[in-house]
Design a protein around this motif. Structure first.
Motif, PDB file in Angstrom:
ATOM      1  N   MET A 234      41.025   8.996  77.582  1.00 35.44           N
ATOM      2  CA  MET A 234      41.926   8.626  78.662  1.00 35.44           C
ATOM      3  C   MET A 234      42.986   7.621  78.192  1.00 35.44           C
ATOM      4  N   SER A 235      42.581   6.513  77.546  1.00 39.58           N
ATOM      5  CA  SER A 235      43.559   5.497  77.160  1.00 39.58           C
ATOM      6  C   SER A 235      43.014   4.662  76.002  1.00 39.58           C
ATOM      7  N   LEU A 236      43.921   3.933  75.372  1.00 35.64           N
ATOM      8  CA  LEU A 236      43.544   3.008  74.303  1.00 35.64           C
ATOM      9  C   LEU A 236      44.656   1.993  74.110  1.00 35.64           C
ATOM     10  N   LYS A 237      44.360   0.968  73.319  1.00 40.84           N
ATOM     11  CA  LYS A 237      45.374   0.003  72.913  1.00 40.84           C
ATOM     12  C   LYS A 237      45.657   0.189  71.431  1.00 40.84           C
ATOM     13  N   TRP A 238      46.915   0.017  71.041  1.00 38.75           N
ATOM     14  CA  TRP A 238      47.316   0.186  69.650  1.00 38.75           C
ATOM     15  C   TRP A 238      48.142  -1.006  69.195  1.00 38.75           C
ATOM     16  N   SER A 239      48.174  -1.214  67.896  1.00 41.84           N
ATOM     17  CA  SER A 239      49.072  -2.200  67.308  1.00 41.84           C
ATOM     18  C   SER A 239      49.404  -1.771  65.890  1.00 41.84           C
ATOM     19  N   ILE A 240      50.559  -2.204  65.404  1.00 42.85           N
ATOM     20  CA  ILE A 240      51.003  -1.902  64.048  1.00 42.85           C
ATOM     21  C   ILE A 240      51.485  -3.187  63.393  1.00 42.85           C
TER      22      ILE A 240
ATOM     23  N   GLN B  73      33.432   3.018  66.658  1.00 40.36           N
ATOM     24  CA  GLN B  73      33.884   2.994  68.045  1.00 40.36           C
ATOM     25  C   GLN B  73      35.130   2.126  68.179  1.00 40.36           C
ATOM     26  N   ILE B  74      36.048   2.544  69.030  1.00 40.81           N
ATOM     27  CA  ILE B  74      37.168   1.703  69.425  1.00 40.81           C
ATOM     28  C   ILE B  74      36.925   1.329  70.881  1.00 40.81           C
ATOM     29  N   SER B  75      36.586   0.082  71.103  1.00 38.03           N
ATOM     30  CA  SER B  75      36.139  -0.378  72.407  1.00 38.03           C
ATOM     31  C   SER B  75      36.574  -1.827  72.590  1.00 38.03           C
ATOM     32  N   PRO B  76      36.337  -2.420  73.777  1.00 39.14           N
ATOM     33  CA  PRO B  76      36.705  -3.829  73.964  1.00 39.14           C
ATOM     34  C   PRO B  76      36.010  -4.767  72.981  1.00 39.14           C
ATOM     35  N   SER B  77      34.860  -4.350  72.426  1.00 40.53           N
ATOM     36  CA  SER B  77      34.120  -5.230  71.512  1.00 40.53           C
ATOM     37  C   SER B  77      34.322  -4.877  70.046  1.00 40.53           C
ATOM     38  N   GLN B  78      35.060  -3.787  69.749  1.00 34.42           N
ATOM     39  CA  GLN B  78      35.276  -3.402  68.356  1.00 34.42           C
ATOM     40  C   GLN B  78      36.637  -2.762  68.182  1.00 34.42           C
ATOM     41  N   ILE B  79      37.332  -3.164  67.109  1.00 34.30           N
ATOM     42  CA  ILE B  79      38.618  -2.572  66.786  1.00 34.30           C
ATOM     43  C   ILE B  79      38.560  -2.014  65.369  1.00 34.30           C
ATOM     44  N   VAL B  80      39.394  -1.007  65.112  1.00 29.34           N
ATOM     45  CA  VAL B  80      39.409  -0.337  63.811  1.00 29.34           C
ATOM     46  C   VAL B  80      40.862  -0.238  63.339  1.00 29.34           C
TER      47      VAL B  80
ATOM     48  N   GLY C  56      60.473   0.610  54.924  1.00 30.13           N
ATOM     49  CA  GLY C  56      59.538   1.264  54.016  1.00 30.13           C
ATOM     50  C   GLY C  56      58.492   0.266  53.539  1.00 30.13           C
ATOM     51  N   GLY C  57      57.281   0.757  53.269  1.00 27.41           N
ATOM     52  CA  GLY C  57      56.235  -0.146  52.791  1.00 27.41           C
ATOM     53  C   GLY C  57      54.864   0.227  53.318  1.00 27.41           C
ATOM     54  N   ASP C  58      53.932  -0.724  53.196  1.00 22.58           N
ATOM     55  CA  ASP C  58      52.541  -0.512  53.604  1.00 22.58           C
ATOM     56  C   ASP C  58      52.279  -1.183  54.947  1.00 22.58           C
ATOM     57  N   PHE C  59      51.567  -0.468  55.830  1.00 19.63           N
ATOM     58  CA  PHE C  59      51.302  -0.969  57.174  1.00 19.63           C
ATOM     59  C   PHE C  59      49.885  -0.603  57.600  1.00 19.63           C
ATOM     60  N   TRP C  60      49.513  -1.094  58.785  1.00 16.61           N
ATOM     61  CA  TRP C  60      48.181  -0.825  59.347  1.00 16.61           C
ATOM     62  C   TRP C  60      48.316  -0.403  60.802  1.00 16.61           C
ATOM     63  N   LEU C  61      47.638   0.691  61.156  1.00 17.96           N
ATOM     64  CA  LEU C  61      47.517   1.138  62.547  1.00 17.96           C
ATOM     65  C   LEU C  61      46.160   0.710  63.061  1.00 17.96           C
ATOM     66  N   THR C  62      46.146  -0.069  64.131  1.00 21.40           N
ATOM     67  CA  THR C  62      44.901  -0.584  64.698  1.00 21.40           C
ATOM     68  C   THR C  62      44.701  -0.040  66.104  1.00 21.40           C
ATOM     69  N   LEU C  63      43.495   0.454  66.389  1.00 18.94           N
ATOM     70  CA  LEU C  63      43.149   0.963  67.721  1.00 18.94           C
ATOM     71  C   LEU C  63      41.998   0.150  68.298  1.00 18.94           C
TER      72      LEU C  63
END
Length: 209
Positions: free
Chosen positions: A74-80, A39-46, A122-129
């Motif tokens: 409907m919506s989500l938060k993301w970070s890289i 789950q991607i929720s206020p209490s869990q991020i992936v 260029g390189g290695d990254f992480w997408l977080t939701l």
């Protein structure tokens, strides 16, 4: 004067075509729509890893999401970032544009997209939701597809590794030194101008004769 207007219209079309173009720069395997992930929720991020072969400006993200039946993403938060759960390259909240692709008894499965502008080397990254919300107010599950990415989750109780989830990244990639099989926009524009000028010159010669 008419020729000038035609030339301006042709160049305008080229500019629009180039500015709207976006290529797939990373896709974490095939979309599966069989297994609901963390789950991607206020209490869990992936967070899922991805690799870019050269400098890239990301423009759009597509993810597989599982909301409860009779609801839609409907919506989500993301970070890289450059590390798991990192956000130094960009973070934000996004409203989703979604298309339903599968319907189960308790859940639907959607392909959801959102736009962003993030410049990466260029390189290695992480997408977080995180903070995923459906129209019914419930959280969202991220579709498991067992792709090549590494995946991690974190919640209020613990954290750990997870099966990777489906996502696709689109953007504009900077090609490294050496010949490129795709003509650059400036080269194509010059070529188009040359063709138009040649046509105009031929027309003028024909009239003079």
């Amino acid at each position: 004067m008419k020729f000038v207007k035609i030339l301006a219209a042709a160049l305008g079309s080229l500019v629009v075509a180039f500015s709207a173009s976006a290529d797939v720069v990373y896709e974490n395997g095939a979309f599966d729509a069989t297994f609901q992930g963390a789950q991607i929720s206020p209490s869990q991020i992936v967070s899922n890893s991805f690799t870019l072969v050269s400098a890239t400006t990301l423009a759009r993200v597509t993810v597989g999401l599982w909301p409860p039946s009779n609801t839609s993403p409907m919506s989500l938060k993301w970070s890289i970032g450059s590390s798991v759960f990192g956000n130094e390259y960009g973070t934000g909240a996004a409203f989703l544009s979604s298309t339903r692709v599968m319907e189960y008894a308790s859940f639907n499965v959607y392909l959801a997209t959102f736009d962003l502008t993030v410049a990466l080397p260029g390189g290695d990254f992480w997408l977080t939701l995180s903070d995923g919300v459906s129209t019914g107010g419930a959280s969202l599950g991220w579709d498991i597809n067992f792709g090549p990415s590494l995946a991690h989750y974190r919640n209020i109780a613990d954290s750990g590794t997870a099966d990777s989830e489906y996502f696709k990244l689109e953007g504009t990639q900077v090609i490294g030194p050496g010949p490129s099989p795709v003509p650059e926009p400036a080269s194509l524009a010059i070529f188009a101008i040359g063709l138009l000028c040649a046509a105009a010159a031929r027309r003028c010669v024909t009239r003079a004769v």
